[in-house]
Design a protein around this motif. Structure first.
Motif, PDB file in Angstrom:
ATOM      1  N   VAL A  61       0.835  -1.196  -0.035  1.00  0.00           N
ATOM      2  CA  VAL A  61      -0.063  -0.192   0.062  1.00  0.00           C
ATOM      3  C   VAL A  61       0.988   1.243   0.063  1.00  0.00           C
ATOM      4  O   VAL A  61       1.586   1.550   1.031  1.00  0.00           O
ATOM      5  CB  VAL A  61      -1.110   0.123   1.122  1.00  0.00           C
ATOM      6  N   THR A  62       0.837   2.131  -1.223  1.00  0.00           N
ATOM      7  CA  THR A  62       1.470   3.161  -1.196  1.00  0.00           C
ATOM      8  C   THR A  62       0.537   4.481  -1.010  1.00  0.00           C
ATOM      9  O   THR A  62      -0.371   4.683  -1.907  1.00  0.00           O
ATOM     10  CB  THR A  62       2.387   3.392  -2.429  1.00  0.00           C
ATOM     11  N   GLY A  63       0.651   5.278  -0.205  1.00  0.00           N
ATOM     12  CA  GLY A  63      -0.136   6.527  -0.123  1.00  0.00           C
ATOM     13  C   GLY A  63       0.707   7.789  -0.423  1.00  0.00           C
ATOM     14  O   GLY A  63       1.812   7.914  -0.325  1.00  0.00           O
ATOM     15  N   VAL A  64      -0.023   8.680  -1.394  1.00  0.00           N
ATOM     16  CA  VAL A  64       0.467   9.868  -1.827  1.00  0.00           C
ATOM     17  C   VAL A  64      -0.493  11.110  -1.187  1.00  0.00           C
ATOM     18  O   VAL A  64      -1.720  11.209  -1.507  1.00  0.00           O
ATOM     19  CB  VAL A  64       0.763  10.088  -3.041  1.00  0.00           C
ATOM     20  N   ILE A  65      -0.015  11.894  -0.203  1.00  0.00           N
ATOM     21  CA  ILE A  65      -0.836  12.881   0.444  1.00  0.00           C
ATOM     22  C   ILE A  65      -0.254  14.299   0.601  1.00  0.00           C
ATOM     23  O   ILE A  65       0.926  14.336   0.859  1.00  0.00           O
ATOM     24  CB  ILE A  65      -1.205  12.364   1.955  1.00  0.00           C
ATOM     25  N   PRO A  66      -1.058  15.161   0.308  1.00  0.00           N
ATOM     26  CA  PRO A  66      -0.711  16.768   0.253  1.00  0.00           C
ATOM     27  C   PRO A  66      -0.356  17.130   1.660  1.00  0.00           C
ATOM     28  O   PRO A  66      -1.388  16.510   2.819  1.00  0.00           O
ATOM     29  CB  PRO A  66      -1.438  17.322  -0.382  1.00  0.00           C
ATOM     30  N   GLU A  67       0.670  17.810   2.118  1.00  0.00           N
ATOM     31  CA  GLU A  67       0.975  18.252   3.331  1.00  0.00           C
ATOM     32  C   GLU A  67      -0.289  18.935   4.116  1.00  0.00           C
ATOM     33  O   GLU A  67      -0.572  18.697   5.373  1.00  0.00           O
ATOM     34  CB  GLU A  67       2.022  19.148   3.525  1.00  0.00           C
ATOM     35  N   ASN A  68      -0.926  19.647   3.173  1.00  0.00           N
ATOM     36  CA  ASN A  68      -2.326  20.289   3.745  1.00  0.00           C
ATOM     37  C   ASN A  68      -3.390  19.385   4.063  1.00  0.00           C
ATOM     38  O   ASN A  68      -4.298  19.887   4.903  1.00  0.00           O
ATOM     39  CB  ASN A  68      -2.759  21.571   2.783  1.00  0.00           C
ATOM     40  N   LEU A  69      -3.219  18.190   3.728  1.00  0.00           N
ATOM     41  CA  LEU A  69      -4.338  16.995   4.205  1.00  0.00           C
ATOM     42  C   LEU A  69      -3.919  16.430   5.197  1.00  0.00           C
ATOM     43  O   LEU A  69      -4.465  15.273   5.378  1.00  0.00           O
ATOM     44  CB  LEU A  69      -4.767  16.343   3.061  1.00  0.00           C
ATOM     45  N   LEU A  70      -2.927  16.741   6.055  1.00  0.00           N
ATOM     46  CA  LEU A  70      -2.485  15.927   7.241  1.00  0.00           C
ATOM     47  C   LEU A  70      -3.536  15.675   8.215  1.00  0.00           C
ATOM     48  O   LEU A  70      -3.298  14.699   8.956  1.00  0.00           O
ATOM     49  CB  LEU A  70      -1.305  16.379   7.877  1.00  0.00           C
ATOM     50  N   SER A  71      -4.583  16.325   8.100  1.00  0.00           N
ATOM     51  CA  SER A  71      -5.651  16.043   9.213  1.00  0.00           C
ATOM     52  C   SER A  71      -6.387  14.839   8.941  1.00  0.00           C
ATOM     53  O   SER A  71      -7.142  14.261   9.683  1.00  0.00           O
ATOM     54  CB  SER A  71      -6.806  17.408   8.981  1.00  0.00           C
ATOM     55  N   GLU A  72      -6.220  14.304   7.569  1.00  0.00           N
ATOM     56  CA  GLU A  72      -6.740  13.029   7.168  1.00  0.00           C
ATOM     57  C   GLU A  72      -5.930  11.784   8.149  1.00  0.00           C
ATOM     58  O   GLU A  72      -6.610  10.925   8.072  1.00  0.00           O
ATOM     59  CB  GLU A  72      -6.300  12.756   5.652  1.00  0.00           C
ATOM     60  N   LYS A  73      -4.832  12.052   8.709  1.00  0.00           N
ATOM     61  CA  LYS A  73      -4.192  11.231   9.716  1.00  0.00           C
ATOM     62  C   LYS A  73      -4.191   9.863   9.007  1.00  0.00           C
ATOM     63  O   LYS A  73      -4.877   8.927   9.222  1.00  0.00           O
ATOM     64  CB  LYS A  73      -4.869  11.184  10.869  1.00  0.00           C
ATOM     65  N   PRO A  74      -3.275   9.836   8.014  1.00  0.00           N
ATOM     66  CA  PRO A  74      -2.945   8.443   7.618  1.00  0.00           C
ATOM     67  C   PRO A  74      -2.489   7.372   8.655  1.00  0.00           C
ATOM     68  O   PRO A  74      -1.609   7.770   9.479  1.00  0.00           O
ATOM     69  CB  PRO A  74      -1.665   8.592   6.261  1.00  0.00           C
ATOM     70  N   ASN A  75      -2.850   6.171   8.324  1.00  0.00           N
ATOM     71  CA  ASN A  75      -2.593   5.355   9.450  1.00  0.00           C
ATOM     72  C   ASN A  75      -1.041   4.806   9.005  1.00  0.00           C
ATOM     73  O   ASN A  75      -1.042   3.663   7.968  1.00  0.00           O
ATOM     74  CB  ASN A  75      -3.495   4.002   9.606  1.00  0.00           C
ATOM     75  N   LYS A  76       0.133   5.175   9.260  1.00  0.00           N
ATOM     76  CA  LYS A  76       1.080   5.052   8.818  1.00  0.00           C
ATOM     77  C   LYS A  76       1.706   3.345   8.962  1.00  0.00           C
ATOM     78  O   LYS A  76       2.238   2.785   8.297  1.00  0.00           O
ATOM     79  CB  LYS A  76       2.388   5.852   9.361  1.00  0.00           C
ATOM     80  N   GLU A  77       1.007   2.727   9.990  1.00  0.00           N
ATOM     81  CA  GLU A  77       1.105   1.147  10.139  1.00  0.00           C
ATOM     82  C   GLU A  77       0.620   0.467   9.113  1.00  0.00           C
ATOM     83  O   GLU A  77       1.211  -0.605   8.840  1.00  0.00           O
ATOM     84  CB  GLU A  77       0.701   1.031  11.539  1.00  0.00           C
ATOM     85  N   LEU A  78      -0.179   0.831   8.423  1.00  0.00           N
ATOM     86  CA  LEU A  78      -1.030   0.152   7.192  1.00  0.00           C
ATOM     87  C   LEU A  78      -0.493   0.371   5.666  1.00  0.00           C
ATOM     88  O   LEU A  78      -0.881  -0.027   5.021  1.00  0.00           O
ATOM     89  CB  LEU A  78      -2.292   0.594   7.305  1.00  0.00           C
ATOM     90  N   LEU A  79       0.658   1.245   5.829  1.00  0.00           N
ATOM     91  CA  LEU A  79       1.308   1.560   4.489  1.00  0.00           C
ATOM     92  C   LEU A  79       2.652   1.250   4.544  1.00  0.00           C
ATOM     93  O   LEU A  79       3.500   1.220   5.210  1.00  0.00           O
ATOM     94  CB  LEU A  79       1.234   3.195   4.417  1.00  0.00           C
ATOM     95  N   SER A  80       2.910   0.735   3.261  1.00  0.00           N
ATOM     96  CA  SER A  80       4.408   0.115   2.874  1.00  0.00           C
ATOM     97  C   SER A  80       5.216   1.260   2.478  1.00  0.00           C
ATOM     98  O   SER A  80       6.322   1.383   2.899  1.00  0.00           O
ATOM     99  CB  SER A  80       4.289  -0.828   1.577  1.00  0.00           C
ATOM    100  N   GLU A  81       4.394   2.399   1.994  1.00  0.00           N
ATOM    101  CA  GLU A  81       5.145   3.527   1.557  1.00  0.00           C
ATOM    102  C   GLU A  81       4.190   4.709   1.499  1.00  0.00           C
ATOM    103  O   GLU A  81       3.038   4.620   1.598  1.00  0.00           O
ATOM    104  CB  GLU A  81       5.636   3.771   0.286  1.00  0.00           C
TER     105      GLU A  81
END
Length: 180
Positions: A61-81
């Motif tokens: 699982v690769t996530g690509v997120i804009p810095e201004n959307l960090l409120s989305e709080k990606p669950n880093k433990e579930l991401l390979s990248e």
């Protein structure tokens, strides 16, 4: 073949209960085929369901997120990248670079933007990657009707319209991806 599939979709679940299950099934199928997911990095809505389906089946699982959307709080433990970018434009560009095909399931304004971006870049020859529009429960029927209207009025050519493959279920998504 080791493919990376970009999935564009909503950070909400929408009003059709089956979409939640189908989004998970899409992610599960990506993982079971040994492919990777490239997505917007969020953990909510259909976006979260697709990534859960991949992750829970030991997929990449690769996530690509804009810095201004960090409120989305990606669950880093579930991401390979996880890639942080400055703008939505950079997000779409990086997702395009990392992906071998694009799948669009129900979503809102961001999903529409992503669909039209990959379609426009295909139309001008920037890529020849598959673009699969999942018209689940007829969600995209009004859009497809409008696109046909644009075709009928000479603003879209048949060759442009043919760059999008329209399907109605998860199995057909995989049928199209297998041949791309």
């Amino acid at each position: 073949m080791n493919k990376n599939i970009a999935v564009f979709c909503g950070s909400r679940f929408g009003n059709v209960p089956e979409w939640k299950d189908w989004a998970y099934d899409l992610g599960q199928g990506i993982a079971q085929r040994g492919w990777g997911l490239v997505f917007g990095g969020g953990s909510r809505g259909l976006m979260g369901q697709v990534s859960d389906g991949v992750f829970q089946n030991q997929g990449r699982v690769t996530g690509v997120i804009p810095e201004n959307l960090l409120s989305e709080k990606p669950n880093k433990e579930l991401l390979s990248e996880l890639h942080f970018v400055k703008t939505m434009g950079e997000r779409k560009q990086l997702m395009g670079q990392l992906s071998d095909a694009f799948v669009i399931i129900p979503g809102g304004v961001g999903t529409f933007d992503e669909l039209f971006d990959v379609w426009a870049t295909a139309q001008i020859g920037s890529h020849q990657k598959s673009i699969i529009l999942a018209n689940w429960s007829g969600y995209y029927d009004p859009l497809i009707q409008f696109l046909q209207h644009s075709l009928d009025n000479g603003f879209i050519m048949d060759s442009h319209f043919e760059k999008i493959q329209i399907v109605t279920n998860v199995e057909d998504i995989f049928s199209k991806l297998q041949t791309s």
